[in-house]
Design a protein around this motif. Structure first.
Motif, short mmCIF file in Angstrom:
data_model
loop_
_atom_site.label_atom_id
_atom_site.label_comp_id
_atom_site.label_asym_id
_atom_site.label_seq_id
_atom_site.Cartn_x
_atom_site.Cartn_y
_atom_site.Cartn_z
N SER A 75 0.89 -1.17 -0.08
CA SER A 75 0.16 0.08 0.20
C SER A 75 0.82 1.04 0.06
O SER A 75 0.74 2.22 -0.78
N ALA A 76 1.87 1.07 0.71
CA ALA A 76 2.79 2.13 0.65
C ALA A 76 3.51 2.49 -0.67
O ALA A 76 3.41 3.80 -1.35
N ALA A 77 3.87 1.46 -1.23
CA ALA A 77 4.49 1.51 -2.46
C ALA A 77 3.68 2.11 -3.67
O ALA A 77 3.84 2.87 -4.51
N VAL A 84 -2.80 2.18 3.99
CA VAL A 84 -1.60 2.03 4.80
C VAL A 84 -2.20 2.42 6.13
O VAL A 84 -1.89 1.69 7.15
N HIS A 85 -3.38 3.14 6.29
CA HIS A 85 -3.83 3.24 7.58
C HIS A 85 -4.78 2.34 8.22
O HIS A 85 -4.54 1.53 9.26
N SER A 86 -5.55 1.62 7.15
CA SER A 86 -6.37 0.69 7.55
C SER A 86 -5.67 -0.69 7.90
O SER A 86 -5.85 -1.09 8.83
N HIS A 87 -4.75 -1.01 7.25
CA HIS A 87 -4.17 -2.33 7.33
C HIS A 87 -3.01 -1.88 8.49
O HIS A 87 -2.57 -2.90 9.00
N SER A 88 -2.50 -0.84 8.69
CA SER A 88 -1.55 -0.41 10.08
C SER A 88 -2.34 -0.77 11.02
O SER A 88 -1.87 -1.40 12.10
N ALA A 89 -3.45 -0.49 11.22
CA ALA A 89 -4.57 -0.43 12.25
C ALA A 89 -4.79 -2.16 12.51
O ALA A 89 -4.69 -2.54 13.69
#
Length: 132
Positions: A75-77, A84-89
């Motif tokens: 997601s970052a790439a 990035v936010h939802s999967h970091s959570a």
């Protein structure tokens, strides 16, 4: 701002509301993410995406935390801030520590740098790295 409105439960088609219910049940929450609310405009796409996500992110050869870390990196790439936010959570919920997050970001940054260098220099792949 989304390109289409976020649909509330009341506004969503019945088929989409059924997927919302499945999301709530699977996650043990009343919250349905904005991503799903936007996809609710197309109930078939919503259902297919939810079902595929469930299959891909289920425990397997890779554990769920590793899958979330990979999701954050991709997601970052791809520049998807939402992802990035939802999967970091999700990764934090599955046990990602602040130290793991820092290392993840270091790996993402390193891979981005070396990918850019290898691409710019057009480095040929070593025959040793190629499968027969």
């Amino acid at each position: 701002m989304a390109t289409v409105p976020l649909l509330t439960d009341e506004e969503a088609p019945a088929e989409s509301r059924a997927v919302f219910d499945a999301i709530r049940a699977a996650r043990g929450t009343d919250h349905v993410n904005n991503f799903w609310r936007v996809l609710a405009h197309d109930p078939a796409a919503l259902r297919a995406t939810w079902e595929r996500l469930q299959a891909v992110m289920a425990p397997g050869a890779l554990d769920p935390l590793v899958k979330e870390l990979i999701y954050v990196a991709v997601s970052a790439a791809n520049g998807c801030g939402y992802c990035v936010h939802s999967h970091s959570a999700a990764a934090r919920a599955k046990g990602m520590t602040p130290e793991m997050h820092s290392e993840l970001l270091a790996v993402i940054a390193m891979a981005s740098q070396t990918n850019a260098l290898a691409t710019a220099l057009q480095v040929p792949t070593d025959p040793l790295f190629l499968e027969d």
